[in-house]
Design an enzyme around this catalytic site. Structure first.
Site, mmCIF file in Angstrom:
data_model
loop_
_atom_site.group_PDB
_atom_site.id
_atom_site.type_symbol
_atom_site.label_atom_id
_atom_site.label_comp_id
_atom_site.label_asym_id
_atom_site.label_seq_id
_atom_site.Cartn_x
_atom_site.Cartn_y
_atom_site.Cartn_z
ATOM 1 N N HIS A 40 16.927 -7.442 24.432
ATOM 2 C CA HIS A 40 16.750 -6.866 23.102
ATOM 3 C C HIS A 40 15.312 -7.158 22.675
ATOM 4 O O HIS A 40 14.682 -8.076 23.195
ATOM 5 C CB HIS A 40 17.749 -7.540 22.146
ATOM 6 C CG HIS A 40 17.856 -6.903 20.801
ATOM 7 N ND1 HIS A 40 16.994 -7.204 19.778
ATOM 8 C CD2 HIS A 40 18.727 -5.987 20.314
ATOM 9 C CE1 HIS A 40 17.330 -6.506 18.708
ATOM 10 N NE2 HIS A 40 18.378 -5.754 19.005
ATOM 11 N N TYR A 41 14.809 -6.418 21.714
ATOM 12 C CA TYR A 41 13.424 -6.656 21.280
ATOM 13 C C TYR A 41 13.267 -7.962 20.505
ATOM 14 O O TYR A 41 12.152 -8.459 20.328
ATOM 15 C CB TYR A 41 12.890 -5.481 20.452
ATOM 16 C CG TYR A 41 13.554 -5.295 19.107
ATOM 17 C CD1 TYR A 41 13.113 -5.983 17.979
ATOM 18 C CD2 TYR A 41 14.637 -4.423 18.961
ATOM 19 C CE1 TYR A 41 13.720 -5.811 16.750
ATOM 20 C CE2 TYR A 41 15.247 -4.243 17.727
ATOM 21 C CZ TYR A 41 14.785 -4.934 16.631
ATOM 22 O OH TYR A 41 15.393 -4.765 15.418
ATOM 23 N N ARG A 42 14.347 -8.552 20.053
ATOM 24 C CA ARG A 42 14.246 -9.805 19.291
ATOM 25 C C ARG A 42 14.128 -11.008 20.216
ATOM 26 O O ARG A 42 14.510 -10.967 21.375
ATOM 27 C CB ARG A 42 15.467 -9.966 18.389
ATOM 28 C CG ARG A 42 15.455 -8.982 17.242
ATOM 29 C CD ARG A 42 16.528 -9.293 16.222
ATOM 30 N NE ARG A 42 16.370 -8.398 15.087
ATOM 31 C CZ ARG A 42 17.363 -7.776 14.492
ATOM 32 N NH1 ARG A 42 18.614 -7.956 14.900
ATOM 33 N NH2 ARG A 42 17.128 -6.982 13.466
#
EC number: 3.1.15.-
Length: 180
Positions: free
Chosen positions: A127-129
């Protein structure tokens, strides 16, 4: 078994800190559930690099990786960067759907920078987080130094040991710092 709530923890050891000039020499992964219980440990991979690349390491990396035995493992390894990436993705696919887990670890932005430069398929699996334990360490240093100081690190700067330590550190902050 795949679960979108599982967390992927990763650590890389590199020849230095610049992803444009340095390379990954070791990687490891652990998958935990959302409560930080270890579900599986992925492959621990020493990635082959030439003697020329290893000779270009600075004094700290030469001493650290030489003393831990990692430099010798890298010399003896026959696993390429692409093979290491493929093995790691194959492991992760068993546990977490693509794009669901944040990248988890300590000072994880540095690892992500190297993945983006050297292992784009693996970097895009996350995920981008980010779930960065060092954020809590920095907050504890400012708001509750006794909590930060009560966790003792004994890092070997080997990838699997560093991940285990990061998980233990987050468990420590969860118990002593995060109130819910």
């Amino acid at each position: 078994m795949q679960n979108p709530q599982n967390l992927i923890w990763i650590d890389l050891e590199m020849t230095g800190l610049n992803p444009d000039t340095d390379v990954i020499i070791e990687m490891a992964t652990i998958v935990t559930d959302s409560n930080l219980n270890t579900l599986a440990e992925g492959p621990v991979i020493a990635i082959h690099q030439s003697d020329e690349i290893l000779a270009g390491m600075d004094e700290w990396n030469t001493r650290q990786h030489g003393g831990s035995g990692l430099t010798q493992r890298v010399r003896e390894s026959r696993i390429s960067m692409a093979e290491a990436e493929a093995q790691t993705i194959a492991f992760l696919e068993q546990w977490v759907p693509k794009g669901k887990s944040p990248i988890c670890g300590n000072s994880i932005c540095q690892d992500r920078r190297f993945l983006y430069r050297h292992m784009k398929a693996l970097e895009s699996y996350f995920h981008y987080r980010n779930l960065d334990v060092s954020t809590l360490k920095e907050l504890a240093a400012r708001w509750a130094p006794d909590v930060r100081d009560s966790f003792k690190k004994g890092s070997t700067h080997l990838a699997l040991d560093d991940i285990r330590e990061s998980i233990a550190e987050l468990q420590h902050y969860r118990k002593h710092f995060i109130k819910f």
